[in-house]
Design a protein around this motif. Structure first.
Motif, mmCIF file in Angstrom:
data_model
loop_
_atom_site.group_PDB
_atom_site.id
_atom_site.type_symbol
_atom_site.label_atom_id
_atom_site.label_comp_id
_atom_site.label_asym_id
_atom_site.label_seq_id
_atom_site.Cartn_x
_atom_site.Cartn_y
_atom_site.Cartn_z
ATOM 1 N N HIS A 37 -22.820 17.801 24.441
ATOM 2 C CA HIS A 37 -22.939 19.096 23.753
ATOM 3 C C HIS A 37 -24.380 19.578 23.650
ATOM 4 N N ARG A 39 -26.519 19.115 25.991
ATOM 5 C CA ARG A 39 -26.959 19.245 27.384
ATOM 6 C C ARG A 39 -28.082 18.255 27.706
ATOM 7 N N MET A 157 -24.853 17.608 13.778
ATOM 8 C CA MET A 157 -24.049 18.788 14.047
ATOM 9 C C MET A 157 -24.865 20.062 13.777
ATOM 10 N N ALA A 160 -27.684 20.774 16.226
ATOM 11 C CA ALA A 160 -27.193 21.173 17.550
ATOM 12 C C ALA A 160 -26.723 22.622 17.546
ATOM 13 N N VAL A 161 -26.041 23.024 16.478
ATOM 14 C CA VAL A 161 -25.445 24.364 16.480
ATOM 15 C C VAL A 161 -26.438 25.436 16.016
ATOM 16 N N SER A 216 -10.838 20.388 21.543
ATOM 17 C CA SER A 216 -11.975 21.238 21.161
ATOM 18 C C SER A 216 -12.553 20.861 19.800
ATOM 19 N N ARG A 217 -12.104 19.770 19.215
ATOM 20 C CA ARG A 217 -12.655 19.339 17.921
ATOM 21 C C ARG A 217 -13.582 18.140 18.138
ATOM 22 N N LEU A 218 -14.729 18.174 17.483
ATOM 23 C CA LEU A 218 -15.765 17.161 17.713
ATOM 24 C C LEU A 218 -15.267 15.743 17.423
ATOM 25 N N GLN A 221 -12.846 14.628 19.911
ATOM 26 C CA GLN A 221 -13.532 14.359 21.176
ATOM 27 C C GLN A 221 -14.152 12.961 21.163
ATOM 28 N N ASP B 127 -25.562 28.174 18.835
ATOM 29 C CA ASP B 127 -24.712 27.705 19.932
ATOM 30 C C ASP B 127 -23.248 27.873 19.517
ATOM 31 N N PHE B 130 -20.405 25.309 20.472
ATOM 32 C CA PHE B 130 -20.315 23.979 19.859
ATOM 33 C C PHE B 130 -18.943 23.816 19.196
#
Lengths: 274, 290
Positions: A37, A39, A157, A160-161, A216-218, A221, B127, B130
């Motif tokens: 996520h 990259r 989290m 990252a977002v 699609s949920r962290l 995943q 992002d 995410f």
């Protein structure tokens, strides 16, 4: 059927290999979701490759291979950050330069010893020959990574977002990334024992990439990634035992097979929906 | 008198949103910064002679900027792209280090009471791909009160649900943030600002490319927050609702403040002031044609 499953477990080296590969795959895959996520897949590959000179220097001086690789990995991570801080050079360029430079240094050092065979387990891994000390090291790293990811889940989290919001509330995105890099370096150094320098990034990225396609949920995943990589470890080891093939290569091939199947099935399903 | 009333309203506002009234300060605060109380009688935002420059730039992004935003005041920042609006907001939020000048928030230096300041970036800096739900993103507004290692508690979730409901996005609470429209994304960010319980709201173009419904909700929420004693500083290109939505308007050009007026003064500016307010006039005229 049960005999086929139990027979390899009669051997101590297979039992140790199974525990080691399971621990390594769980660590790699759970951390791998964050790597994917953010990259950072190329960075993971680079850190894995740049451990080679550390491993060779440690081997030549009879130091701990683990610490040799760890020092090289941390130096790479710090070096990439330092070079890319200058605005003219982007991070991927810095990674490309250090990646090939450090790997070349490892190759040159190996060529000085005139024996490529001794280093083949560094390049391609040797999980079947894992020692008790290595097993303890792998267990400790697994605990550190899982505790780290558990304690820092919300910080990882957020940075990252939305790194700007993180900075405003006093949470340094750069420091959080550095913590993630240290966890990554530790994970990669242990994974090298299973699949070697060349294939480690596959353990980090491929199960996580497969899980990202499927859910699609962290959290799901991460869980799915752990399940997939554990399956790959077990099936890879058994393939190695029954077909006499490289254990590291087999594990990575199962991971890649899972990814390809998932990707193809999803593509077909999407086409049908549209 | 008015200041003490505002101060009381601030405390009440903070208590209402902060779920842990007795002790808001986290055990392990981010950046090692403890919470500092506002200094009584000081404005919410006081910027004095601020100059700033980005590391790779050859000229200043801000030059000698001085503004004051009082508690309970809504201030609009107007200006063309590159005028310095975003840089000013970032400097107040502590994201850009000033070359010279001073910034005080509630009487304290930047970062001393970071839980009382919220910065809404432009949507592009987030992002949105995410894997995170709307509830999870709104919850990040509580993190400053939780600090390291502490997970959100039941009262944090209650605050998040209330903010999501207030912004009219309850039906998206379990949706992935990447599935939202531009307007919905903006509402999610505003909900996050609300759960933080901040007293200084810095918003970077939240009204860009949003639908009328979102625009109206954002307006209502900001008005309510200002009534509770929050200071609002909002960068915008939208001049249509200046009179109704803002107490003052600051015009920026080339990193400098070129005017600082009440909205009605801008509309009623004399010919002599034409050049000074030209940017706003052009925008108003453009809007009138539309």
């Amino acid at each position: 059927m049960i005999d086929l499953i139990l027979e390899p477990m009669n051997y101590l080296f297979m039992r140790k290999a199974l525990i080691a590969s399971l621990l390594i795959s769980m660590t790699c895959s759970s951390l791998g979701v964050h790597v994917v996520h953010r990259r950072m897949a190329f960075l993971g590959d680079a850190i894995a490759h740049t451990t080679l000179p550390g491993l060779v220097i440690a081997w030549l001086n009879r130091w701990s291979l683990f610490f040799g690789a760890l020092v090289a990995a941390v130096l790479t991570a710090v070096g990439i950050g330092w070079i890319s801080r200058r605005e003219r050079i982007r991070e991927d360029t810095a990674i490309g330069v250090l990646f090939s430079g450090m790997f070349a240094l490892g190759v040159v050092l190996i060529s000085r010893t005139k024996s490529y065979r001794d280093f083949s387990h560094m390049l391609f891994g040797n999980v079947l020959g894992v020692s008790n000390e290595s097993l303890v090291g792998i267990l400790i790293v697994t605990l550190i990574v899982f505790v780290g990811l558990g304690l820092l889940s919300k910080e990882l989290m957020l940075t990252a977002v939305d790194p700007l919001h993180a900075e405003v509330i006093g949470l340094s995105a750069e420091k959080t990334r550095s913590i993630l890099l240290v966890l990554m370096a530790l994970t990669i150094v242990t994974a090298i024992q299973a699949v070697g320098v060349v294939l480690t990034s596959a353990m980090l990225v491929t199960p996580a990439a497969t899980a990202v396609i499927l859910t699609s949920r962290l959290r799901r995943q991460m869980l799915l990634s752990v399940v997939l990589s554990s399956f790959a470890s077990v099936s890879g080891l058994y393939s190695s035992y029954y077909f006499g093939i490289s254990a590291g290569g087999a594990i990575v091939l199962v991971c890649t097979g899972c990814f390809c199947c998932t990707f193809l099935i999803q593509s077909v399903l999407r086409r049908r929906v549209h | 008198m008015e200041t003490s009333l505002n101060s009381r309203r601030n405390e009440e506002a903070h208590s209402d949103y902060c779920g842990h009234n007795e002790n808001c300060e986290p055990r392990f605060p981010y950046g090692g910064r403890g919470h500092r109380d506002p200094v009584a009688g000081t404005p919410a935002i006081a910027v004095c002679g601020l100059s700033a420059r980005y590391p790779s730039a050859i000229r200043n992004a801000l030059t000698s900027v001085s503004i004051t935003v009082n508690r309970g005041e809504r201030m609009a920042l107007l200006g063309a792209n590159g005028a310095g609006k975003s840089t000013l907001l970032k400097a107040i939020a502590g994201l850009v280090v000033p070359l010279e000048g001073d910034i005080r928030l509630l009487g304290n230096p930047v970062g001393a009471c970071h839980h009382r300041t919220v910065y809404l970036p432009q949507k592009s800096s987030i992002d949105w791909k995410f894997p995170m739900t709307v509830t999870e993103l709104v919850m990040t507004g509580r993190y400053v009160h939780l600090g390291w290692f502490v997970r959100p508690r039941k009262d944090d979730y209650t605050l998040v649900s209330a903010a999501i409901e207030r912004l009219g996005i309850t039906r998206f609470s379990d949706a992935r943030i990447g599935e939202l429209s531009g307007g919905q994304q903006q509402r999610v960010l505003l909900a996050r600002a609300l759960v933080q319980g901040a007293e200084i709201l810095l918003l970077d173009e939240p009204l860009n490319a949003v639908d009328e419904e979102t625009r109206s909700i954002v307006d209502d929420v900001l008005a309510a927050e200002a009534n509770r004693g929050c200071a609002v500083l909002l960068a915008t290109h939208d001049t249509g609702s200046l009179t109704e939505s803002f107490d003052r308007v600051i015009g920026m050009s080339d990193g400098r403040v070129i005017y600082n007026e009440v909205p009605s003064a801008i509309r009623g500016a004399t010919e002599a002031e034409e050049s000074e307010f030209s940017h706003v006039r052009k925008l108003l005229a453009f809007r009138g044609q539309g």
